[in-house]
Design an enzyme around this catalytic site. Structure first.
Site, PDB file in Angstrom:
ATOM      1  N   LYS A   2       0.870  -1.200  -0.175  1.00 50.64           N
ATOM      2  CA  LYS A   2       0.051  -0.033  -0.111  1.00 50.64           C
ATOM      3  C   LYS A   2       0.942   1.063  -0.118  1.00 50.64           C
ATOM      4  CE  LYS A   2      -3.689  -2.554   2.303  1.00 50.64           C
ATOM      5  NZ  LYS A   2      -4.357  -3.178   3.365  1.00 50.64           N
TER       6      LYS A   2
ATOM      7  N   GLN B 118      -4.356  -1.585   9.885  1.00 49.86           N
ATOM      8  CA  GLN B 118      -4.034  -2.850   9.110  1.00 49.86           C
ATOM      9  C   GLN B 118      -4.813  -3.910  10.251  1.00 49.86           C
ATOM     10  OE1 GLN B 118      -3.079  -3.432   5.783  1.00 49.86           O
ATOM     11  NE2 GLN B 118      -4.002  -5.533   6.356  1.00 49.86           N
TER      12      GLN B 118
ATOM     13  N   ASP C 156     -10.647   2.907   4.545  1.00 46.98           N
ATOM     14  CA  ASP C 156     -10.970   1.462   4.432  1.00 46.98           C
ATOM     15  C   ASP C 156     -12.607   1.287   4.410  1.00 46.98           C
ATOM     16  OD1 ASP C 156      -8.963  -0.267   4.011  1.00 46.98           O
ATOM     17  OD2 ASP C 156      -8.446  -0.435   6.307  1.00 46.98           O
TER      18      ASP C 156
END
Ligand code: NAP
Length: 295
Positions: free
Chosen positions: A54, A98, A121
């Site tokens: 990412k 994460q 997200d």
């Protein structure tokens, strides 16, 4: 019949290129560089590798990235303090925590703390709630299921009135994928570990999205001839003949299913690259929300 192969790597590359151009334009016109902060807690090697990918994608698109690593024994307060600090940082337009977090941490509390307008997200309960409700718009849509839907659109799938089957109901993939299909007027069936006779339920799908985490579970006789099959699964399996001793496979038995499906994503090379492309697109959107005063 051999299915059309949906090339997620190529579609993702196009999206990433467009984001890079839009980032340049934003910097030139407004002097603002979009920024993504990543929060990685603990030593999970897969998580480290996802965050590396990412970060690299950000660099390539001209997006600033701010990597934060916390030890596995960090307390809830440590993680929350970091999220609060990132919420307050004007250089940060997106915050990615994460997952999974180590077991002792309360994931829901951490995700709920992320500012709505930095929730790239799309896992904040308010964003998911808006996604679930008719007539409401989330600020961000979760990257993996959104990437899966974009691939279906690219492949020419028709949603209106189609039977869509989603295999898996996780918060991060299956559930939001089902909601996105409902918004497109598909008739959606969601399967999970208690579903009876999975093969016959899956065979009803004009569209089948597999997100279970079971290597090559979906066989050719689970698939309606001509169906659009999206394989979200990404599973490491032992393979002594491979250089590293393992290889990656999806949730779909690709070689046999491609002989039945109308269109299919490979895994790797399908949804995975799209997840990253949608993340950097969401980060750009985070910066746009600030510029347009929508925060
Ligand atoms: P998850 O949280 O473990 O959820 C799995 C879902 O599948 C659950 O709903 C579970 O049912 C269902 N399931 C598990 N085994 C089943 C079985 N034998 N029969 C029927 N249903 C079954 O997994 P996830 O996070 O959604 O991930 C799914 C897959 O996608 C994994 O391979 C993961 O690596 C991959 N993934 C890929 C990306 C990407 O970017 N490409 C991103 C995220 C995930 P219950 O709800 O009843 O337990």
């Amino acid at each position: 019949m051999t299915a059309k192969i949906i090339d997620g790597t190529a579609v993702a590359a196009r999206i990433r290129e467009q984001v890079a151009q839009d980032v340049k334009k934003m910097e030139a016109e407004h002097g603002v560089c979009p920024g993504l902060a990543t929060v990685l807690v603990g030593d999970n090697p897969a998580s480290h590798s996802y965050v590396r990918m990412k970060t690299k994608a950000c660099e390539q698109a001209g997006i600033a990235s701010f990597g934060h690593k916390l030890p596995a024994d960090s307390t809830q307060e440590d993680v929350e303090a970091l999220v609060n600090q990132l919420n307050a940082d004007p250089k940060v337009h997106g915050i990615l925590v994460q997952l999974p977090l180590p077991n002792h941490l309360n994931e829901e509390r951490v995700l709920s703390l992320i500012s709505l307008h930095k929730d790239v997200d799309g896992f904040h309960p308010v964003n998911i709630g808006r996604l679930a409700m008719k007539g409401r718009e989330p600020l961000f849509i979760p990257c993996t299921p959104h990437g899966a839907i974009v691939l279906l659109e690219e492949a020419g799938a028709k949603f209106e009135g189609a039977n869509a089957v989603v295999l898996g109901r996780s918060n991060i993939v299956g559930l939001p994928a089902a909601l996105l299909l409902i918004h497109r007027n598909a008739t959606v069936t969601v399967c999970h570990s208690r579903t009876r006779d999975l093969p016959s339920v899956c065979r009803q799908g004009d569209i089948l999205i597999a997100a279970v985490g079971c290597p090559e579970m979906v066989k050719a006789d689970w698939v309606k001839p001509g169906a659009y099959v999206i394989d979200v699964g990404s599973n490491r399996v032992d393979d002594p003949s491979a250089e590293k001793g393992y290889r990656w496979v999806g949730d779909v038995a690709f070689d046999e299913v491609k002989e039945v499906a109308g269109a299919i994503t490979p895994s790797p090379g399908g949804v995975g690259p799209m997840t990253i492309a949608m993340l950097i697109k969401n980060t750009l959107r985070g910066a746009e929300l600030v510029l347009t005063g929508n925060v």
